[in-house]
Design a protein around this motif. Structure first.
Motif, short mmCIF file in Angstrom:
data_model
loop_
_atom_site.label_atom_id
_atom_site.label_comp_id
_atom_site.label_asym_id
_atom_site.label_seq_id
_atom_site.Cartn_x
_atom_site.Cartn_y
_atom_site.Cartn_z
N ALA A 460 1.74 1.38 1.82
CA ALA A 460 0.40 0.77 2.32
C ALA A 460 0.39 -0.61 2.77
CB ALA A 460 -0.58 0.87 0.83
N ALA A 602 -5.51 -0.61 8.04
CA ALA A 602 -6.11 -0.26 6.60
C ALA A 602 -6.82 0.90 6.94
CB ALA A 602 -6.81 -1.21 6.14
N ALA A 611 -3.97 6.80 1.67
CA ALA A 611 -4.64 6.18 0.57
C ALA A 611 -5.83 7.08 0.04
CB ALA A 611 -5.29 4.70 0.95
N LEU A 617 -6.85 0.04 -1.08
CA LEU A 617 -6.21 -0.96 -0.16
C LEU A 617 -6.63 -1.95 -0.24
CD1 LEU A 617 -6.48 1.53 2.92
CD2 LEU A 617 -4.66 1.04 1.48
#
Length: 629
Positions: A460, A602, A611, A617
């Motif tokens: 991430a 993201a 995610a 995030l």
């Protein structure tokens, strides 16, 4: 014993000795909602009117005094009548009802007395606590200031310097330290707390102990000139540490108002400032982060199916380099037994030395006691073979040999592993929910904030931020200034700009990771020649004292006038020309052009299901890269 319940959030019991015990009941931490505060007021009003009540003890149910005001109420409080009258809650309830009570009041503190909880306790005639109780005013970490009189009473109880430290650093103290500071008047065992508090109120009533009104104490406040110097120093430090934040300075202003114009004036200024700050973007952001951090350990389909973490006692770590030794340190500090496996005696000795050095540093910093050092070291064993790993509960850094793919999970620590707060838990399609639950439990015990994500290049944090340096390189090759970019980004609130970060990480690592992103995301990566050209000149970043910056022996960075030659050469090789619009970029343009690609990445991570939720995030960016919360 007469027992009365008021609005379900406080209970009042009056004993034969004439002491009313008012208990706050609002699980799990007895937070102070609007209802609880009004209920407290009703209880105090009743106690003051009853002839059979001589004195009052305030406490919290189930071993917790109060964890403070319920911040989940902040989002919807604009419509409540309390806030149409600034300071209503603080002045009318805390000051004019509780502190002004004609009957002595003692706060019996166990567990937590944080934020509004401590402010309530400080309004009482005296305070008793258990030795392990936590007392503090952590409001500034939520973008607000203490709003129930804390800015006025804490300096009067513990002195100006200590009060500033506790508020500006959001740093609680334990019961014993609170006693030495004068914040509490006695330390009592949990079993004796209530009985001692009852007796204490009667002692005050009968003039055997002093009846102190905290708001009007002045014996610990320095003379005005000296106080102003302390406040001036606090202001300059707050501006240096958090140049983008307004509320620490507001807090200092409010404290000063009380010292200069009197505590009552300070209370009104505090109330007005509290209301204004609670509507600010900073407060909304910090409260979002507070809840997002709590939510990272909730994973749909994993933590909601009734699994209980298995007991992990012994962990094996393969490799004792910088990362392996850091992970080992984090585990040992949380009382896990660790076996460090290395390939030869020399590497094993080096790994063990690193771990001992890490532990010794914790002793030097006062985080572990000297007498606990040997005990911590005894949890570590070294090994050169896999035979010694047969009875461990978990192995870090191995997995390709096992046939049990449901037991494989990634644990991505950040350097330094025993210091940085984030842990990325990387699951494969085969990882069992039980294994994730186990690792979530371990992350909690080693004081890490876990984020559960799927497997992809860079996981991430690193995947989100790969455009960070790439966008910078693209702008620089087309005319933007390296140092202007870094300055704008640090002013925005990042710990360092993309070029200073590249120097810190080292160009070897930067090129190796950059190559992975170019290979996996070719349509949105930028191949700059600038870093390879710097490497040819034996510049590899901070470690060699040369990179985008020059570094002295103390690794202090300075501008390098020769850098422009490398940039010009990179332009000619890449065949790009200067764009006049990029030469004179405004700060806001730089920030958007560097960080919007990060936001876009993201969104892709979220869209691909890597995610679980956007909040994860946000936490990854804040705790993994130092993005300003």
């Amino acid at each position: 014993m007469d027992r009365r319940r008021v609005k379900e959030s406080t209970v009042m019991e009056v004993g034969p000795d004439g002491v009313a015990i008012i208990t706050i009941i609002n699980p799990p931490v007895n937070s102070l909602s609007f209802d609880v505060l009004h209920s407290l007021k009703e209880s105090f009003d009743q106690a003051s009117q009853r002839d059979d009540v001589k004195a009052i003890v305030v406490t919290g149910a189930k071993g917790k005094f109060s964890g403070g005001f319920d911040i989940s109420a902040f989002g919807g409080h604009q419509e409540t009548k309390e806030l149409q009258k600034p300071g209503f809650l603080s002045v009318e309830i805390i000051t004019d009802t509780i502190e002004a009570s004609r009957k002595p009041t003692v706060a019996a503190i166990d567990g937590l007395a944080l934020g509004g909880g401590l402010e309530l306790a400080m309004a009482c005639s005296a305070r008793l606590s258990t030795s392990n109780a936590q007392l503090g005013l952590p409001e500034l970490q939520l973008g607000i200031i203490p709003g129930f009189g804390g800015t006025q009473r804490l300096p009067r109880l513990v002195g100006l310097s200590k009060a500033l430290e506790m508020m500006l650093n959001s740093k609680p103290v334990k019961g014993r330290e609170a006693f030495s500071l004068g914040l509490v008047d006695g330390v009592v065992s949990p079993d004796e707390l209530l009985n001692t508090a009852r007796q204490w109120t009667l002692d005050i009533l009968n003039h055997r102990r002093p009846w102190v009104v905290s708001l009007y104490r002045n014996d610990k406040i320095e003379p005005l000139g000296e106080a102003r110097e302390i406040l001036k120093f606090a202001r300059s430090r707050a501006q240096k540490e958090a140049p983008n934040l307004k509320h620490p300075l507001v807090c200092i202003d409010v404290i000063e108002e009380g010292i200069v114009s009197g505590p009552r004036a300070g209370l009104w200024k505090e109330a007005e400032a509290s209301e204004e700050l609670s509507h600010s973007d900073t407060s909304k952001s910090l409260i979002h982060i507070f809840f997002a951090k709590r939510g990272t350990s909730k994973v749909p389909g994993v933590t909601d199916i009734g699994l209980v973490p298995r007991h992990v006692k012994k962990v094996a770590i393969i490799g004792g380099g910088l990362m392996g030794s850091g992970i080992a340190t984090a585990l040992i500090l949380s009382n896990y037994s660790v076996i460090l496996k290395e390939v030869n005696e020399q590497l094993l000795d080096a790994g063990v030395k690193r771990i001992k050095s890490n532990l010794q540093n914790r002793v030097n910093e006062g985080e572990i006691a000297e007498e606990n050092f040997e005990k911590a070291v005894s949890l570590l064993k070294g090994s050169l073979d896999y035979e010694s790993l047969k009875d461990v509960d978990m192995v870090i850094e191995i997995g390709e040999r096992t046939k049990s793919h449901d037991r494989i999970v990634g644990a991505h620590f950040f350097s330094l592993a025993h210091v940085t707060p984030l842990l990325e838990i990387v699951r494969t399609k085969q990882t069992s929910p039980q294994v994730i639950v186990d690792l979530l439990d371990i992350s909690k015990k080693i004081k890490k904030t876990p984020v559960v994500i799927g497997n992809c290049t860079g996981f991430a944090v690193n995947r989100m931020f790969f455009p960070y340096t790439q966008a910078g390189l693209l702008l620089v090759e087309r005319g933007a200034d390296v140092y202007q970019i870094d300055e704008a980004i640090t002013k925005f609130g990042m710990p360092m700009g993309p070029f200073r970060l590249a120097d810190l990480v080292g160009f070897g690592v930067a090129v190796a990771t950059g190559t992975q992103f170019i290979r996996n995301f070719p349509e949105r990566t930028y191949k700059s020649m600038l870093i390879p050209l710097l490497q040819e000149d034996k510049r590899t970043g901070e470690a060699t004292h040369k990179g985008f910056y020059l570094y002295d022996d103390k690794r202090k960075a300075s501008v390098d006038p020769e850098l422009k030659n490398f940039i010009e050469k990179a332009r000619s090789i890449s065949g790009v020309s200067i764009d006049p619009k990029l030469v004179k970029l405004q700060e806001t343009d730089i920030i958007e052009m560097i960080l919007f690609p990060v936001v876009n990445e993201a969104c892709r991570i979220l869209d691909e299901g890597i995610a679980v939720k956007a909040d994860d995030l946000d936490i990854s960016a804040v705790m993994g890269m130092g993005f300003p919360p």
